[in-house]
Write an enzyme that holds these catalytic residues in place. Structure first.
Site, PDB file in Angstrom:
ATOM      1  N   ARG A   4    -117.794  37.258 -62.358  1.00 12.32           N
ATOM      2  CA  ARG A   4    -119.170  36.791 -62.617  1.00 12.32           C
ATOM      3  C   ARG A   4    -120.005  37.923 -63.223  1.00 12.32           C
ATOM      4  O   ARG A   4    -119.666  39.099 -63.075  1.00 12.32           O
ATOM      5  CB  ARG A   4    -119.811  36.309 -61.323  1.00 12.32           C
ATOM      6  CG  ARG A   4    -119.913  37.432 -60.316  1.00 12.32           C
ATOM      7  CD  ARG A   4    -120.501  37.022 -59.010  1.00 12.32           C
ATOM      8  NE  ARG A   4    -120.601  38.232 -58.168  1.00 12.32           N
ATOM      9  CZ  ARG A   4    -121.285  38.290 -57.056  1.00 12.32           C
ATOM     10  NH1 ARG A   4    -121.914  37.240 -56.609  1.00 12.32           N
ATOM     11  NH2 ARG A   4    -121.338  39.413 -56.358  1.00 12.32           N
ATOM     12  N   ALA A  55    -113.927  37.653 -48.170  1.00 13.70           N
ATOM     13  CA  ALA A  55    -113.803  36.567 -47.201  1.00 13.70           C
ATOM     14  C   ALA A  55    -115.191  36.200 -46.684  1.00 13.70           C
ATOM     15  O   ALA A  55    -116.090  37.031 -46.642  1.00 13.70           O
ATOM     16  CB  ALA A  55    -112.913  37.022 -46.056  1.00 13.70           C
ATOM     17  N   SER A  62    -101.290  41.777 -47.817  1.00  9.27           N
ATOM     18  CA  SER A  62    -101.463  43.070 -47.147  1.00  9.27           C
ATOM     19  C   SER A  62    -100.904  44.209 -47.982  1.00  9.27           C
ATOM     20  O   SER A  62     -99.911  44.049 -48.682  1.00  9.27           O
ATOM     21  CB  SER A  62    -100.748  43.070 -45.795  1.00  9.27           C
ATOM     22  OG  SER A  62    -100.836  44.369 -45.230  1.00  9.27           O
ATOM     23  N   HIS A 111    -101.263  40.039 -38.232  1.00  9.01           N
ATOM     24  CA  HIS A 111    -100.783  41.295 -38.823  1.00  9.01           C
ATOM     25  C   HIS A 111    -101.841  42.375 -38.599  1.00  9.01           C
ATOM     26  O   HIS A 111    -101.562  43.486 -38.169  1.00  9.01           O
ATOM     27  CB  HIS A 111    -100.525  41.097 -40.322  1.00  9.01           C
ATOM     28  CG  HIS A 111    -100.400  42.350 -41.118  1.00  9.01           C
ATOM     29  ND1 HIS A 111    -101.498  43.123 -41.476  1.00  9.01           N
ATOM     30  CD2 HIS A 111     -99.328  43.008 -41.619  1.00  9.01           C
ATOM     31  CE1 HIS A 111    -101.107  44.180 -42.147  1.00  9.01           C
ATOM     32  NE2 HIS A 111     -99.778  44.131 -42.254  1.00  9.01           N
ATOM     33  N   GLU A 135    -101.953  45.813 -36.516  1.00  6.84           N
ATOM     34  CA  GLU A 135    -102.446  47.010 -37.237  1.00  6.84           C
ATOM     35  C   GLU A 135    -103.512  47.744 -36.395  1.00  6.84           C
ATOM     36  O   GLU A 135    -103.455  48.975 -36.235  1.00  6.84           O
ATOM     37  CB  GLU A 135    -103.028  46.533 -38.572  1.00  6.84           C
ATOM     38  CG  GLU A 135    -103.734  47.565 -39.421  1.00  6.84           C
ATOM     39  CD  GLU A 135    -104.363  46.899 -40.669  1.00  6.84           C
ATOM     40  OE1 GLU A 135    -103.629  46.266 -41.450  1.00  6.84           O
ATOM     41  OE2 GLU A 135    -105.590  47.004 -40.846  1.00  6.84           O
ATOM     42  N   ARG A 152    -112.774  50.244 -30.707  1.00  6.39           N
ATOM     43  CA  ARG A 152    -113.646  50.384 -31.893  1.00  6.39           C
ATOM     44  C   ARG A 152    -115.085  50.051 -31.503  1.00  6.39           C
ATOM     45  O   ARG A 152    -116.028  50.713 -31.936  1.00  6.39           O
ATOM     46  CB  ARG A 152    -113.179  49.454 -33.020  1.00  6.39           C
ATOM     47  CG  ARG A 152    -111.887  49.890 -33.658  1.00  6.39           C
ATOM     48  CD  ARG A 152    -111.691  49.168 -34.990  1.00  6.39           C
ATOM     49  NE  ARG A 152    -110.335  49.356 -35.483  1.00  6.39           N
ATOM     50  CZ  ARG A 152    -109.936  49.040 -36.710  1.00  6.39           C
ATOM     51  NH1 ARG A 152    -110.788  48.528 -37.569  1.00  6.39           N
ATOM     52  NH2 ARG A 152    -108.694  49.222 -37.083  1.00  6.39           N
TER      53      ARG A 152
HETATM   54  C1  6PG Z   1    -104.038  45.079 -45.139  1.00  6.02           C
HETATM   55  C2  6PG Z   1    -105.250  45.503 -44.373  1.00  6.02           C
HETATM   56  C3  6PG Z   1    -106.469  44.994 -45.059  1.00  6.02           C
HETATM   57  C4  6PG Z   1    -107.717  45.719 -44.655  1.00  6.02           C
HETATM   58  C5  6PG Z   1    -108.168  45.389 -43.293  1.00  6.02           C
HETATM   59  C6  6PG Z   1    -109.120  46.414 -42.749  1.00  6.02           C
HETATM   60  O1  6PG Z   1    -103.207  44.425 -44.542  1.00  6.02           O
HETATM   61  O2  6PG Z   1    -103.956  45.397 -46.318  1.00  6.02           O
HETATM   62  O3  6PG Z   1    -105.205  44.994 -43.082  1.00  6.02           O
HETATM   63  O4  6PG Z   1    -106.493  43.611 -44.878  1.00  6.02           O
HETATM   64  O5  6PG Z   1    -107.534  47.070 -44.738  1.00  6.02           O
HETATM   65  O6  6PG Z   1    -108.803  44.169 -43.402  1.00  6.02           O
HETATM   66  O7  6PG Z   1    -109.711  45.818 -41.692  1.00  6.02           O
HETATM   67  P1  6PG Z   1    -110.842  46.497 -40.873  1.00  6.02           P
HETATM   68  O8  6PG Z   1    -111.939  46.870 -41.825  1.00  6.02           O
HETATM   69  O9  6PG Z   1    -111.254  45.431 -39.902  1.00  6.02           O
HETATM   70  O10 6PG Z   1    -110.241  47.704 -40.229  1.00  6.02           O
END
Ligand code: 6PG
Length: 629
Positions: free
Chosen positions: A192, A240, A292, A350, A354, A449
């Site tokens: 855009r 998102a 990811s 996932h 993480e 966190r």
């Molecule tokens: C991935 C990461 C990606 C992003 C996270 C960070 O799989 O590539 O998970 O999706 O780095 O969303 O999330 P936070 O900002 O909540 O740590």
């Protein structure tokens, strides 16, 4: 059968490329020039442009032939078809015409024609061809290369992969577009225009890469959508949340039944279900797709988790698999996850794993740095050593972080100890609560966190309670064993949520396959993930910690986890995920829990009833607790 028509001005390479295509596909090749009358050929050889009248018979002959070839094995036809009305006329006889528009600039083609011998077309006619040309806004558009083989490869890629339109040229969108183009996937891009914020993004992106790739670019959504051949495949790489709904509503008026939208962001799975339903009612397909690997992964090969309509995956899957990372057998780290929002749910989980892994590494770093008084260099070396066995991406980057200097100082020491988050860890914790799943390590990572966030309050509390972290002594071996046990438990916690979701939503998730597509390209890739992909049953019904091979590993390391957590807590080091892992494990592996006391209390104050050891399960009893026997 399909008729591939290579069109464009004379000299662009229709005949050469058409023959190559016909030979590759093992179908006949025809040259539209052979359908001209002797009169027309005579005119052209004298450099006299053909009129529409001259072309009428020729077009009718071609149309009849196309109809006939379609009933046989199909064919490849080289035909200038410069005007839209000619193309419309020709395509009337067969609804499987694939238009391949070949193009280059006037100067380049003129040069080529001058070099060409034994051809009745006069280079002077080129000008009239360019004047007549009405560029199609559909079909496959190929800029011809000096080397026919290169152009041919481009055509084959276009035929192999569906064309993709990508919306949103943020960091991830740009990387994915480049990744697609590098695999030969035809991709057009849209961004855009927002005055003062996002100006000329699509144009600049296309121009910056024009030496290597042809990115048709757009800043007008309608033109962008209309430029794509129907049924369209449109990849949304927007933030998102509300932005996804906004883009869907903007794009919807230009879509047609059968078009496909792919949401590649970290959308909440309930939003994905809502959007899928909304679009489905309008005949639009939708794939909620987890991606990811961050910027680097998106560029070189991410792990991709598409969920939704299987029909949609069948259409776009080959392209997604082509751009994904590859596992150790060379198979794509992309697989159809299941129906509805399963792709986004799996991506959310996932991220939950993480969160747990990141917090674990951080806790052990903190303990070693301040409790054991190890230097960052030493911790970096220790993590590098551990990673020879663990092969974990998150450990690997931590090794680098612990070495990274800015102006001679460790950058890590300059970073404020306040953790950010975008939501996926918290969402997975909420999903676990909704589904009644114990989610100790991952929710503890979210809580860690959260508590880090209020630095001012922490400083005040630290003063009030005179918080002091004491020096301790733990062997490196114990630390490593404790880390390994906690990491396995964190993964087990995560996979339990997948099992619960699969049962609740009837997704029939394949855990072994999910672990496999997480063995490369994504943030939680590791040796443990490779082991899990082999150990887990495809659609298993067993908790990971009940798997014999896993249990052996946990048994080897669990005492170290108790020892390290005990020592660390005693010395006043927070170990949120490590201690949660231990508590989860003890809760799971205790044959006698404390829950009989809970049940007694519930029945005492609220007559909530309880089951008895000496009776069958499912029979409930109530006691009047005031009557002491
Ligand atoms: C991935 C990461 C990606 C992003 C996270 C960070 O799989 O590539 O998970 O999706 O780095 O969303 O999330 P936070 O900002 O909540 O740590």
């Amino acid at each position: 059968m399909k008729i591939y028509i290579l069109m464009g001005v004379s000299g662009v390479g229709k005949t050469t490329l058409g023959k190559m295509l016909a030979s590759e596909m093992n179908i006949p090749f025809h040259d539209a020039d052979d359908f001209h009358s002797a009169q027309n050929i005579e005119k052209m050889s004298h450099g006299i442009p053909l009129t529409d009248e001259d072309r009428a018979d020729w077009l009718q002959n071609l149309k009849n032939a196309i109809h006939k070839w379609g009933k046989d094995d199909g064919a490849v036809l080289a035909c200038s078809a410069l005007k839209e009305k000619y193309r419309k006329f020709l395509a009337e006889s067969n609804d499987q015409v694939v238009w391949i528009y070949l193009y280059e600039t006037y100067d380049v083609i003129l040069q080529r024609l001058k070099e060409r011998k034994n051809h009745y077309f006069k280079p002077d006619l080129l000008k009239s061809q360019f004047d007549t040309l009405e560029k199609p806004d559909y079909g496959i558009h190929i800029k011809v290369d000096a080397q026919p083989q290169n152009t041919f490869n481009k055509i084959m890629n276009h035929l192999k992969y569906p064309e993709i339109g990508l919306v949103g040229l943020g960091v991830m969108g740009k990387s994915l577009a480049l990744n697609m183009a590098s695999k030969g996937i035809p991709v057009s891009v849209f961004n855009r225009e927002v005055k003062g914020k996002e100006e000329g993004v699509a144009k600049d992106f296309a121009e910056n890469h024009q030496d290597v790739y042809d990115f048709p670019w757009f800043d007008d959504l309608e033109k962008f959508v209309k430029s794509l051949p129907a049924p369209r495949n449109i990849f949304l790489m927007v933030n998102a949340g509300k932005a996804v709904d906004y883009v869907i509503d903007e794009i919807l008026p230009f879509l047609e039944v059968g078009d496909l939208l792919i949401d590649g962001g970290n959308s909440h799975y309930t939003d994905t279900n809502r959007r899928a339903q909304y679009l489905n009612d309008k005949g639009i397909l939708f794939l909620g797709t987890g991606v990811s690997g961050g910027e680097d992964g998106a560029l070189k090969g991410p792990s991709i988790m598409p969920g939704g309509d299987k029909k949609a995956y069948d259409r776009i899957g080959a392209a997604l698999e082509a751009i994904s990372a590859k596992d150790s057998n060379g198979d794509p780290c992309c697989a159809f996850i299941g129906p509805q929002s399963s792709g986004h749910f799996v991506k959310m989980l996932h991220n939950g794993i993480e969160y747990g892994e990141m917090q674990l590494i951080s806790e052990f770093y903190h303990l070693m740095r301040f409790g054991l008084k190890y230097s960052p260099e030493k911790i970096s070396q220790i993590y590098a050593k551990w990673n020879k066995e663990q092969d974990s991406f998150l450990l690997e980057i931590s090794v680098e972080i612990l070495k990274f200097k800015e102006n001679g100082e460790l950058l890590l020491d300059q970073i404020l100890d306040v953790a950010g988050q975008k939501g996926t860890g918290g969402w997975s914790s909420i999903a676990a609560l909704d589904l009644g799943v114990s989610f100790d390590t991952i929710s503890a990572a979210v809580m860690a966190r959260n508590i880090s966030a209020d630095k001012t309050m922490r400083l005040e509390a630290s003063d009030i309670y005179a918080h002091k972290e004491h020096e301790i002594n733990i062997s490196e071996e114990e630390l490593f064993k404790a880390y390994k046990a906690a990491s396995i438990i964190n993964h087990a916690v995560g996979f339990e949520l997948l099992r619960a979701a699969s049962t609740e939503f009837d997704w029939n998730l394949n855990y072994s396959e999910i672990a496999r597509i997480w063995t490369n390209g994504c943030i939680i890739k590791s040796q443990l993930m490779k082991d899990l992909s082999e150990m887990l049953e495809d659609h298993g019904s067993v908790h990971i910690l009940l798997n014999k091979e896993i249990a052996k590993k946990v048994n080897e390391n669990k005492n170290s986890l108790s020892f390290v957590v005990g020592k660390a807590l005693e010395a006043e080091y927070p170990m949120q995920v490590s201690s949660s892992a231990l508590n989860y494990f003890l809760g799971l592996s205790s044959s006698q829990s404390s829950a009989n006391m809970i049940q007694a209390q519930r029945d005492f104050f609220g007559a909530h009833t309880y089951e008895r050891k000496d009776k069958s399960r499912g029979e409930f009893f109530h006691t009047d607790w005031t009557k002491i026997s």
